[in-house]
Design an enzyme around this catalytic site. Structure first.
Site, PDB file in Angstrom:
ATOM      1  N   LYS A 120       0.838  -1.199   0.000  1.00  0.00           N
ATOM      2  CA  LYS A 120       0.000   0.000   0.000  1.00  0.00           C
ATOM      3  C   LYS A 120       0.874   1.250   0.000  1.00  0.00           C
ATOM      4  O   LYS A 120       1.759   1.406   0.846  1.00  0.00           O
ATOM      5  CB  LYS A 120      -0.889   0.014   1.229  1.00  0.00           C
ATOM      6  CG  LYS A 120      -2.083  -0.901   1.090  1.00  0.00           C
ATOM      7  CD  LYS A 120      -2.847  -0.927   2.369  1.00  0.00           C
ATOM      8  CE  LYS A 120      -4.246  -0.448   2.187  1.00  0.00           C
ATOM      9  NZ  LYS A 120      -5.011  -0.492   3.440  1.00  0.00           N
TER      10      LYS A 120
HETATM   11  C1  E4P Z   1      -8.300  -0.692   3.454  1.00  0.00           C
HETATM   12  O1  E4P Z   1      -7.440  -1.041   2.729  1.00  0.00           O
HETATM   13  C2  E4P Z   1      -8.232   0.502   4.291  1.00  0.00           C
HETATM   14  O2  E4P Z   1      -7.051   0.599   5.008  1.00  0.00           O
HETATM   15  C3  E4P Z   1      -9.395   0.567   5.153  1.00  0.00           C
HETATM   16  O3  E4P Z   1     -10.572   0.221   4.537  1.00  0.00           O
HETATM   17  C4  E4P Z   1      -9.534   1.751   6.033  1.00  0.00           C
HETATM   18  O4  E4P Z   1     -10.219   1.245   7.083  1.00  0.00           O
HETATM   19  P1  E4P Z   1     -10.322   1.817   8.525  1.00  0.00           P
HETATM   20  O5  E4P Z   1     -11.221   2.978   8.394  1.00  0.00           O
HETATM   21  O6  E4P Z   1     -10.901   0.710   9.293  1.00  0.00           O
HETATM   22  O7  E4P Z   1      -8.959   2.205   9.001  1.00  0.00           O
END
Ligand code: E4P
Length: 219
Positions: free
Chosen positions: A88
């Site tokens: 990511k």
């Molecule tokens: C997914 O890849 C993201 O990191 C995620 O959906 C963000 O989620 P959160 O709001 O639970 O941190």
């Protein structure tokens, strides 16, 4: 459509793989903090669970890195640890620069923190493997855009880019509906959201009605 679990908690991940046949895992620094694990500890635990499967695991580079070179170095280091890892990278100018290099080197990149169509298109142009529009974060801040999901999906698909659209920060069954109707490729949601969405009070009510009918005939 593929269903990914948004979590770094190993008990949730094991349950979702075994019981729900989940297709992939997404994590972020917040999920690691919730699971009380450093990224290295998480990698050590998750690798044996997913190796030799098709389950992809998205792992974020250190969010403090703000230049492309350091992101590239960290992304390559993590990606080399396991074939299932997708790295990511944030939707920032430096992140996009890193993406353009990483995609050419064959590193699978999940462009995260996407909040508009321009970011999604730039990610697609530069070879993102996944593009993650964050739906819930916008809504939680009063920025509800009914067309957000469909606009991102249509814009990217219009041009035949290969990137997969991964709808992220999903908070409700409604988001699943919007993502599916828009033709998104993947959705990622928390353990609680899946639990809530797989069940429905009408299903429970219906089951009670059927149990009652069943019992009447047994008398
Ligand atoms: C997914 O890849 C993201 O990191 C995620 O959906 C963000 O989620 P959160 O709001 O639970 O941190």
């Amino acid at each position: 459509m593929l269903f990914f679990l948004d979590s770094a908690k190993l008990d949730e991940i094991e349950y979702a793989i075994k019981r729900w046949k989940i297709d992939g895992i997404t994590t972020n620094p917040r999920h690691l903090a919730n699971a009380k694990m450093k990224v290295e500890q998480f990698i050590e635990k998750i690798k044996p669970l997913v190796e030799n499967t098709n389950i992809s695991v998205s792992i974020e580079v250190n969010p403090h890195l703000n230049d492309a070179e350091s992101m590239i170095e960290e992304a390559q280091r993590i990606a080399s640890m396991c074939e299932n890892f997708v790295i990511k990278i944030p939707a920032t100018e430096a992140g996009f620069e890193a993406l353009s290099v990483l995609s050419k080197k064959g590193v699978k990149v999940n462009v995260t923190l996407v909040f508009n169509v321009v970011q999604a298109l730039q990610a697609a142009r530069l070879g993102a493997y996944y593009i993650s529009p964050f739906v819930g974060w916008k809504e939680e801040r009063g920025d509800y855009d009914v067309d957000f999901i469909s606009n991102v999906v249509r814009a990217v698909k219009n041009y035949g880019f290969k990137s997969k659209i991964l709808i992220a920060a999903v908070r409700s069954a409604r988001h699943f509906t919007e993502a599916a109707l828009a033709g998104a490729d993947i959705i990622t949601a928390s353990f609680e959201v899946y639990k809530r969405s797989f069940e429905n009070p009408y299903s429970s009510l219906g089951l009670d009605i059927f149990k009652d009918s069943w019992d009447q005939i047994q008398k």
